[in-house]
Design a protein around this motif. Structure first.
Motif, PDB file in Angstrom:
ATOM      1  N   VAL A 112       0.855  -1.186   0.000  1.00 47.21           N
ATOM      2  CA  VAL A 112       0.000   0.000   0.000  1.00 47.21           C
ATOM      3  C   VAL A 112       0.892   1.238   0.000  1.00 47.21           C
ATOM      4  N   ALA A 113       0.708   2.080  -1.029  1.00 48.41           N
ATOM      5  CA  ALA A 113       1.423   3.359  -1.087  1.00 48.41           C
ATOM      6  C   ALA A 113       0.432   4.421  -0.646  1.00 48.41           C
ATOM      7  N   SER A 114       0.731   5.064   0.452  1.00 48.04           N
ATOM      8  CA  SER A 114      -0.272   5.905   1.087  1.00 48.04           C
ATOM      9  C   SER A 114      -0.055   7.382   0.769  1.00 48.04           C
ATOM     10  N   VAL A 115      -1.109   8.014   0.276  1.00 48.02           N
ATOM     11  CA  VAL A 115      -1.056   9.459   0.045  1.00 48.02           C
ATOM     12  C   VAL A 115      -0.943  10.188   1.390  1.00 48.02           C
ATOM     13  N   GLN A 116      -1.601   9.626   2.423  1.00 52.27           N
ATOM     14  CA  GLN A 116      -1.504  10.249   3.749  1.00 52.27           C
ATOM     15  C   GLN A 116      -0.042  10.294   4.203  1.00 52.27           C
ATOM     16  N   ASP A 117       0.696   9.196   3.954  1.00 49.42           N
ATOM     17  CA  ASP A 117       2.128   9.177   4.293  1.00 49.42           C
ATOM     18  C   ASP A 117       2.876  10.281   3.559  1.00 49.42           C
ATOM     19  N   ILE A 119       1.726  13.027   2.509  1.00 49.24           N
ATOM     20  CA  ILE A 119       1.377  14.313   3.122  1.00 49.24           C
ATOM     21  C   ILE A 119       2.140  14.476   4.437  1.00 49.24           C
ATOM     22  N   ASP A 120       2.131  13.398   5.251  1.00 48.34           N
ATOM     23  CA  ASP A 120       2.781  13.464   6.556  1.00 48.34           C
ATOM     24  C   ASP A 120       4.286  13.714   6.424  1.00 48.34           C
ATOM     25  N   ARG A 121       4.868  13.155   5.368  1.00 50.77           N
ATOM     26  CA  ARG A 121       6.302  13.330   5.177  1.00 50.77           C
ATOM     27  C   ARG A 121       6.629  14.661   4.499  1.00 50.77           C
ATOM     28  N   ARG A 123       5.904  15.469   1.459  1.00 49.96           N
ATOM     29  CA  ARG A 123       6.202  15.311   0.038  1.00 49.96           C
ATOM     30  C   ARG A 123       5.201  16.104  -0.806  1.00 49.96           C
ATOM     31  N   VAL A 124       4.016  16.232  -0.305  1.00 50.78           N
ATOM     32  CA  VAL A 124       2.977  16.979  -1.020  1.00 50.78           C
ATOM     33  C   VAL A 124       2.219  17.822  -0.018  1.00 50.78           C
ATOM     34  N   PRO A 125       1.702  18.969  -0.457  1.00 51.04           N
ATOM     35  CA  PRO A 125       0.909  19.790   0.456  1.00 51.04           C
ATOM     36  C   PRO A 125      -0.421  19.114   0.776  1.00 51.04           C
ATOM     37  N   ASP A 126      -0.875  19.297   2.000  1.00 53.42           N
ATOM     38  CA  ASP A 126      -2.173  18.741   2.385  1.00 53.42           C
ATOM     39  C   ASP A 126      -3.276  19.568   1.738  1.00 53.42           C
ATOM     40  N   PRO A 127      -4.109  18.936   0.901  1.00 55.27           N
ATOM     41  CA  PRO A 127      -5.177  19.715   0.258  1.00 55.27           C
ATOM     42  C   PRO A 127      -6.323  20.048   1.215  1.00 55.27           C
ATOM     43  N   SER A 138      -0.116  10.667  -7.871  1.00 53.12           N
ATOM     44  CA  SER A 138       1.061  10.561  -8.736  1.00 53.12           C
ATOM     45  C   SER A 138       2.327  10.547  -7.900  1.00 53.12           C
ATOM     46  N   VAL A 139       2.385  11.414  -6.874  1.00 50.24           N
ATOM     47  CA  VAL A 139       3.582  11.493  -6.035  1.00 50.24           C
ATOM     48  C   VAL A 139       3.751  10.191  -5.250  1.00 50.24           C
ATOM     49  N   ALA A 140       2.661   9.718  -4.645  1.00 50.96           N
ATOM     50  CA  ALA A 140       2.746   8.476  -3.865  1.00 50.96           C
ATOM     51  C   ALA A 140       3.155   7.314  -4.762  1.00 50.96           C
ATOM     52  N   LEU A 141       2.628   7.290  -5.979  1.00 52.62           N
ATOM     53  CA  LEU A 141       2.970   6.224  -6.923  1.00 52.62           C
ATOM     54  C   LEU A 141       4.449   6.298  -7.298  1.00 52.62           C
ATOM     55  N   LEU A 142       4.904   7.485  -7.672  1.00 58.06           N
ATOM     56  CA  LEU A 142       6.306   7.628  -8.089  1.00 58.06           C
ATOM     57  C   LEU A 142       7.258   7.328  -6.932  1.00 58.06           C
ATOM     58  N   ASP A 143       6.872   7.713  -5.710  1.00 57.29           N
ATOM     59  CA  ASP A 143       7.688   7.380  -4.548  1.00 57.29           C
ATOM     60  C   ASP A 143       7.791   5.862  -4.368  1.00 57.29           C
ATOM     61  N   ALA A 144       6.653   5.176  -4.527  1.00 56.27           N
ATOM     62  CA  ALA A 144       6.660   3.708  -4.379  1.00 56.27           C
ATOM     63  C   ALA A 144       7.510   3.069  -5.466  1.00 56.27           C
TER      64      ALA A 144
END
Lengths: 324, 444
Positions: A112-117, A119-121, A123-127, A138-144
């Motif tokens: 599981v690649a988590s968008v919440q992760d 955000i928490d890290r 990597r992306v701004p919290d919307p 896209s960011v969570a996918l590319l990170d994974a």
């Protein structure tokens, strides 16, 4: 749901028990047989040519079909890839339950690649609580992809979904930033899929490229493929927003002036709960859904996905950023 | 917003849902500006394959770009650069269905610099839909596309003599297209040609017959597409059976099954096969798709077969049936379409991908270049981007082939640049052969 099936009779599976009279004429396979055969072929090519493939699974009908096709391609062996869910955190609970049940049945590895992760890290701004997390996937996918060093992502995208996707190859390359360049696609002749990559590049493989929404439903019916219950008509509290029916959830609450009502609805696509609309529908069986799909006047994404409505090139722009 | 199209009446089709259809792959080709994308847009619109929200988007895009009429080319020109420039850069795939057929439509770009994308779209086609501007007749690019489609093995042409409204439906313009296309098709060895006078803009003779050409009583474009015979449903046991091995499946009990797509003929339990290039023989004991046991598997199905003898079989090997043995070769004489920006010269190393095998190779000679205007093969020692020519390729290890004219799968390969991994050429094994193979006929 399988007890509601009216399975079509004229299909390969029903022709296998005994030799058919005049089998030379029966040599023809129908459109679902050929779509299935092509998808299996693509999966096996990717598995053979790529070093570290992964199968993307959203819990939606297309990825449920992908899992089914992977079974056809690789059983009785194990899948030669793990399964990756890019989790926005804004899920329909039925979909997460479905995901866990299917992976348990299959005995395959789920990542599981988590968008919440992400955000928490930071990597992306919290919307924000109400914002869509679609684009953050896209960011969570590319990170994974980076973390697991995946070089091929097998996804369930179809060319009939969107005009940018209609242009994409079955094997679609991404540069070292994860970007799609539609003007530099490799020629893709016959079924000679070349999965050879330079360091840092990866590819996306779309075995369902030539399937339409209707083909998917007909195949789901024919093969008795299990789906999350939200695809079938059910009663649900919704609010009408931007011409779409959004399900009330912890992330979708009525805004001032909006009216919550209990409607009979189903979902045509499954995505982030904040941007995936339901459609008013009484179709509770696969045959009813197939009839409704064939008669529909609104496209699958047009009816249900706020994420594609931003501009006429919304999908192209997101794909350039590394989206599915 | 209600769609406001100056449409001929759409075809009256009830929303029936056939459970079992044929699959027809069609490539729309022709020169830039002759109206391919508009014709595909019209075909989709008139067969009710366009959704209302897609139509509204097309209308809005048309209006934004100052077009008074709805520009149906926006249906397939899906990239921003394409809409900005008003051209098609890459293939767009669109889907339509008739009561008996699912159509996979590859809308191919018409510009010469995007020939590689056109070849991508045409390589799997059963039929080419050639769009010709009836005012201007056949152009070089029409001939080039038709020629490439013929080389790629497309045996059926449906020709739309388009923009008939701009010549006041003058039958002389139509007959000029018929004559030129028929003679081109004859020289290319294309079996069947159907020329239809149409106006893609107004929808005449696309999906519905038009009253504007009383002198024409042939099929509409859609009717012509419905009557094209399919290669995927005509596999027989008399044809040489081929199974390039993609993947080896291990059974829990210890047996092995060889997975791949049947690529010619029909495979069935009991069939003797030879495993190439090694040459060992065995018999098929089972043909399966996952847990379904098949009594036979025609070309086009992805299956797994088990053999009665324990042989060393791996990815890249080919199982061949008893009819018509393929050739094991280390040198290829082939026709290639060259896609790279720089020229193809003798001596350059490449990788060849052929069926499920990738082998290092070297182009040892460029032996000829096709002049697509005269269709003559000239002597030549190099090929430029988008040229078609003949080459000799030396392989570092043997592969198992048929001539492309016998088998599109075992007869085709691509050349891959080993430094960039770019696919630089499409190759068809066997001599460059253009010319009549049967009777070319004009229907309608």
């Amino acid at each position: 749901m399988t007890d509601t099936l009216d399975r079509p009779a004229n299909r390969l599976a029903d022709r296998v028990a005994e030799p058919l009279p005049g089998w030379r004429r029966a040599a023809g396979a129908d459109h679902l047989d050929l779509l299935e055969a092509h998808a299996i072929f693509v999966m096996r090519e990717v598995a053979a040519e790529c070093r570290a493939p992964v199968l993307l699974f959203s819990g939606g009908k297309d990825s449920a079909v992908l899992l089914h096709l992977a079974e056809k391609a690789f059983r009785p062996g194990r899948f030669p890839f793990p399964v990756l869910h890019v989790d926005t955190g804004h899920n329909f609970p039925e979909v997460v339950a479905f995901r866990d049940r299917r992976l348990e049945e299959l005995g395959e590895r789920l990542i599981v690649a988590s968008v919440q992760d992400a955000i928490d890290r930071g990597r992306v701004p919290d919307p924000g609580r109400w914002g869509s997390r679609n684009r953050l996937q896209s960011v969570a996918l590319l990170d994974a992809i980076g973390e697991h060093r995946f070089d091929a992502c097998i996804g369930g995208a179809r060319r009939d979904e969107d005009k940018a996707r209609a242009k994409e190859r079955v094997l679609s390359f991404r540069d070292d930033q994860g970007r799609w360049d539609p003007k530099r696609q490799r020629p893709e002749l016959w079924q000679l899929y070349s999965g050879q990559l330079l360091p840092g590049e990866h590819l996306r493989a779309f075995p369902l490229s030539d399937w339409t929404e209707l083909d998917v439903w007909q195949y789901v019916a024919r093969e008795a493929i299990d789906l999350p219950p939200i695809y079938f008509a059910h009663s649900r509290e919704v609010v009408e927003r931007d011409g779409m029916l959004l399900a009330i959830s912890p992330w979708v609450q009525p805004q001032p002036g909006e009216h919550v009502s209990e409607r009979t609805v189903r979902f045509r696509t499954v995505g982030d709960a904040t941007c995936t609309g339901a459609v008013a529908s009484e179709a509770a069986t696969l045959q009813q859904i197939i009839a409704e799909t064939a008669a529909s006047r609104i496209s699958e994404r047009g009816a249900t996905r706020a994420d594609d409505r931003f501009s006429e090139s919304a999908m192209e722009d997101r794909k350039r950023e590394g989206y599915f | 917003m209600a769609p406001n199209l100056s449409a001929a009446e759409t075809v009256p089709t009830e929303p029936t849902v056939p459970t079992s259809m044929d699959l027809l792959r069609l490539a729309a080709v022709g020169s830039v500006d002759d109206g391919k994308s508009t014709l595909i847009g019209r075909l989709l619109h008139d067969t009710k394959q366009l959704f209302d929200d897609q139509l509204v988007a097309v209308e809005e895009a048309s209006a934004r770009r100052g077009s008074h009429a709805v520009d149906l080319s926006f249906v397939t020109d899906g990239l921003r650069a394409e809409r900005e420039q008003g051209i098609t850069i890459d293939v767009a795939y669109r889907y339509a269905a008739t009561p008996t057929r699912k159509l996979v439509i590859a809308d191919c770009p018409g510009h010469v610099q995007y020939t590689r994308n056109m070849a991508t779209g045409a390589s799997n086609a059963d039929v080419a839909l050639v769009v010709v501007d009836a005012q201007r007749g056949l152009r070089d690019q029409t001939r080039r596309h038709t020629c490439i489609a013929a080389l790629l093995g497309v045996r059926h042409l449906v020709v739309a003599a388009n923009k008939m409204d701009l010549v006041d439906w003058d039958p002389r313009a139509y007959h000029r297209v018929v004559e030129d296309m028929t003679s081109l098709a004859e020289r290319l060895g294309v079996e069947a040609v159907s020329v239809v006078p149409v106006s893609a803009l107004h929808g005449d003779n696309v999906a519905a017959p038009s009253g504007k050409a009383p002198w024409y009583d042939g099929p509409t474009v859609l009717d012509a597409l419905e009557s094209v015979p399919l290669r995927t449903t005509t596999a027989t046991r008399e044809q040489p059976a081929r199974l390039p091995v993609q993947w080896v499946l291990r059974r829990p009990g210890g047996g092995r099954a060889y997975a791949g797509m049947v690529s010619g003929g029909v495979l069935a339990p009991g069939d003797p096969v030879v495993v190439l290039p090694g040459g060992r023989r065995a018999s098929i004991t089972s043909v399966t798709v996952a847990d379904r046991v098949l009594t036979e598997a025609p070309a086009g199905l992805s299956v797994a077969v088990e053999l009665d003898t324990d042989l060393d079989v791996s990815r890249g090997d080919l199982l061949a049936g008893p009819v018509g043995a393929p050739r094991v070769v280390e040198t290829l004489e082939a026709t290639v379409c060259w896609f790279a920006e720089g020229p193809l010269r003798a001596g350059t190393p490449y990788r060849v991908k052929h069926t499920t095998r990738v082998v290092p190779a070297r182009v040892v000679a460029v032996t000829g270049r096709l002049d697509v205007r005269s269709l003559a093969v000239e002597r030549g020692s190099q090929l430029e981007e988008n040229d078609i020519g003949t080459v000799t390729v030396a392989l570092s290890s043997p592969i198992v082939v048929d001539d492309y004219r016998q088998n599109r799968v075992t007869g085709s390969f691509v050349l891959i640049d080993p430094t960039t991994n770019a696919t630089v050429a499409a190759g068809m094994i066997g001599p460059l052969h253009l010319g009549p193979t049967g009777t070319t006929r004009q229907r309608g």
